[in-house]
Scaffold this active site. Structure first.
Site, PDB file in Angstrom:
ATOM      1  N   GLU A  33       0.821  -1.208   0.000  1.00 57.57           N
ATOM      2  CA  GLU A  33       0.000   0.000   0.000  1.00 57.57           C
ATOM      3  C   GLU A  33       0.863   1.268   0.000  1.00 57.57           C
ATOM      4  O   GLU A  33       0.859   2.034   0.964  1.00 57.57           O
ATOM      5  CB  GLU A  33      -0.911   0.014   1.235  1.00 57.57           C
ATOM      6  CG  GLU A  33      -1.870  -1.151   1.324  1.00 57.57           C
ATOM      7  CD  GLU A  33      -2.633  -1.170   2.634  1.00 57.57           C
ATOM      8  OE1 GLU A  33      -2.285  -0.382   3.556  1.00 57.57           O
ATOM      9  OE2 GLU A  33      -3.577  -1.959   2.754  1.00 57.57           O
ATOM     10  N   PRO A  34       1.601   1.536  -1.063  1.00 58.93           N
ATOM     11  CA  PRO A  34       2.379   2.773  -1.091  1.00 58.93           C
ATOM     12  C   PRO A  34       1.480   3.995  -1.251  1.00 58.93           C
ATOM     13  O   PRO A  34       0.485   3.958  -1.980  1.00 58.93           O
ATOM     14  CB  PRO A  34       3.280   2.587  -2.314  1.00 58.93           C
ATOM     15  CG  PRO A  34       2.481   1.692  -3.220  1.00 58.93           C
ATOM     16  CD  PRO A  34       1.746   0.756  -2.305  1.00 58.93           C
ATOM     17  N   GLY A  35       1.827   5.061  -0.568  1.00 59.67           N
ATOM     18  CA  GLY A  35       1.088   6.315  -0.696  1.00 59.67           C
ATOM     19  C   GLY A  35       2.065   7.463  -0.863  1.00 59.67           C
ATOM     20  O   GLY A  35       2.227   8.024  -1.949  1.00 59.67           O
ATOM     21  N   CYS A  92      -0.479  32.713  12.266  1.00 57.52           N
ATOM     22  CA  CYS A  92      -0.071  33.388  13.505  1.00 57.52           C
ATOM     23  C   CYS A  92       0.473  32.398  14.529  1.00 57.52           C
ATOM     24  O   CYS A  92      -0.097  32.207  15.612  1.00 57.52           O
ATOM     25  CB  CYS A  92      -1.239  34.180  14.081  1.00 57.52           C
ATOM     26  SG  CYS A  92      -1.733  35.555  13.036  1.00 57.52           S
ATOM     27  N   GLU A  93       1.566  31.745  14.180  1.00 55.64           N
ATOM     28  CA  GLU A  93       2.258  30.813  15.065  1.00 55.64           C
ATOM     29  C   GLU A  93       3.748  30.913  14.789  1.00 55.64           C
ATOM     30  O   GLU A  93       4.170  30.924  13.624  1.00 55.64           O
ATOM     31  CB  GLU A  93       1.808  29.364  14.824  1.00 55.64           C
ATOM     32  CG  GLU A  93       0.363  29.084  15.128  1.00 55.64           C
ATOM     33  CD  GLU A  93       0.053  29.069  16.611  1.00 55.64           C
ATOM     34  OE1 GLU A  93       0.996  28.939  17.414  1.00 55.64           O
ATOM     35  OE2 GLU A  93      -1.139  29.187  16.967  1.00 55.64           O
ATOM     36  N   TYR A  96       0.494  14.460   1.625  1.00 57.35           N
ATOM     37  CA  TYR A  96      -0.001  14.974   2.908  1.00 57.35           C
ATOM     38  C   TYR A  96      -0.133  16.487   2.996  1.00 57.35           C
ATOM     39  O   TYR A  96      -0.810  16.979   3.905  1.00 57.35           O
ATOM     40  CB  TYR A  96       0.827  14.425   4.083  1.00 57.35           C
ATOM     41  CG  TYR A  96       0.681  12.940   4.211  1.00 57.35           C
ATOM     42  CD1 TYR A  96      -0.494  12.387   4.714  1.00 57.35           C
ATOM     43  CD2 TYR A  96       1.680  12.081   3.779  1.00 57.35           C
ATOM     44  CE1 TYR A  96      -0.659  11.011   4.791  1.00 57.35           C
ATOM     45  CE2 TYR A  96       1.515  10.706   3.848  1.00 57.35           C
ATOM     46  CZ  TYR A  96       0.351  10.171   4.358  1.00 57.35           C
ATOM     47  OH  TYR A  96       0.179   8.820   4.415  1.00 57.35           O
TER      48      TYR A  96
END
Length: 435
Positions: A291-293, A360-361, A389
């Site tokens: 199951e490569p992603g 704002c981080e 991702y």
């Protein structure tokens, strides 16, 4: 929009190394502008705006075939699943279907997206450690090919919901502590996913006794962004303790090269390790699934931004029009990336800068110490290897809008997901607006 592209190794840069992490079909035109699939990124920015996700379609399809053909040559009774959580986009599901991949889905939304793309329901494999009744109904009504059962509570739900035979696999814990970020390790004894072998045997007996449960085998997954192929072989070896079955799904997790100094295994080395272990430990003739992603889509994608601010305070800061709203993986898993000024590829890199986003981080740091020429307002910045991702984890922090996605190939680009709009945001709040 077509451009003649080369791959120069410009003095005062690390371009020679950068080409190894940019998409396969990337290059640089005579103006010093990055091209993807033969299309200059400045033309794409002009037409589609920024932030923008750009996918090298030809390189992506080539990578898929490396997995599909490579596994079939080594183990004929095999199946390659695309782990779609890495990039759950209708255009990507369609390519997976066209290139012979089955599809791993991990929620009702991914099922709907895959079906909308035309993926045959029997090619869908439904994962998840906490599937709801509603999601299981979606899967069963659609005729999903296989459900990967995580626990006995899920079996309780299936006993209530099943009305016709359903193929099942059982996720088991292989007892391998993957060498990766803690948030990406899923195969150790303390994992929230799957059952240990003693509990697994009880669940298997339960499925084998049920008239509508067609138990076919077991599934494992040890984690993500794994660069040591020996760990995959170890996991396959551990599967032999679960029993002899028709199917063994050994999951995904192959890592990719994100940074100049990182070393990642080739697809061929990964397949060699898995198949060698399967020949030694699994029944001859069993069906072998992977199951490569991330390793399918990561390198094929870049994220393109425009510089909004340059300042020199305690450090040199270059701020762009994206950030952790479309690169959350950086904050979540401490993933490191490389970036380049995409409209000035051939200029020497004279500064080490903090490439930051607009959220704002203080943790909204995209690249710590990026090598750049002196950045200017309006420059285009490309972050490499963001196909996996990045879009998956996009969010609306500070009211950010999800970027558009284009696929580029042979000098042409096509839009596969439009940019989110403020009207899209407000639509969710219609009940309050109408009150």
């Amino acid at each position: 929009m077509t451009a003649e592209a080369t791959r120069p190794a410009a003095e005062g840069t690390r371009l020679e190394e950068l080409w190894d992490i940019l998409p396969e079909e990337s290059g640089c035109d005579e103006r010093g502008v990055l091209t993807i699939g033969g299309v200059p990124v400045d033309a794409l920015a002009e037409q589609y705006g920024t932030p923008l996700q750009i996918i090298d379609e030809k390189g992506l399809r080539r990578q898929i075939r490396r997995f599909v053909d490579g596994l079939r040559e080594r183990w004929p009774n095999s199946e390659v699943l695309y782990a779609s959580k890495s990039f759950p986009v209708v255009g990507m599901y369609r390519i997976a279907q066209e290139e012979g991949l089955s599809v791993d889905v991990a929620g009702g939304g991914e099922i709907k997206l895959a079906l909308a793309a035309g993926v045959a329901p029997e090619r869908l494999h439904f994962h998840g450690n906490a599937k709801s009744d509603d999601e299981l109904k979606i899967a069963l009504d659609a005729g999903v090919g296989t459900i990967i059962v995580d626990n006995e509570d899920e079996l309780d739900r299936l006993e209530r919901l099943l009305e016709r035979p359903q193929k099942l696999l059982l996720r088991v814990i292989p007892g391998v502590d993957a060498e990766t970020h803690a948030s990406q390790a899923t195969g150790g004894d303390k994992s929230k996913f799957g059952l240990p072998m003693d509990q697994a045997k009880r669940a298997i007996e339960r499925m084998q006794a049920h008239p509508l449960m067609e138990f076919e085998g077991v599934h494992i997954h040890i984690g993500s962004q794994i660069l040591n192929t020996r760990q995959f072989a170890e996991a396959v070896a551990n599967l032999s303790t679960s029993g002899e079955f028709e199917t063994y799904d050994v999951g995904g997790g192959l890592g990719v090269k994100y940074t100049y100094d990182e070393v990642a295994p080739s697809v061929e080395a990964y397949l060699d390790a898995i198949v060698a272990a399967a020949r030694q430990h699994l029944p001859e003739g069993a069906r072998l699934m992977i199951e490569p992603g991330r390793s399918v889509i990561a390198r094929a994608g870049i994220s393109l931004y425009r510089v909004l601010s340059v300042k020199h305070t305690g450090r040199a800061f270059v701020a762009v029009d994206g950030g952790m709203a479309d690169q959350l993986d950086i904050a979540l898993t401490d993933q490191r990336y490389e970036a380049v000024v995409a409209n000035r590829m051939l200029e020497p890199w004279t500064e080490s800068v903090q490439l930051v986003g607009r959220q704002c981080e203080s943790g909204d740091l995209l690249v710590d110490g990026a090598g750049f020429p002196a950045a200017r307002i309006g420059d285009l910045v490309a972050m490499a290897t963001t196909g996996a991702y990045s879009y998956t984890m996009t969010n609306n922090y500070n009211g950010a809008l999800r970027p558009a996605i284009v696929f580029a190939q042979d000098g042409e680009a096509r839009l596969v997901a439009r940019r989110e709009t403020y009207d899209d945001l407000l639509r969710l709040h219609a009940p309050a607006l109408e009150a």
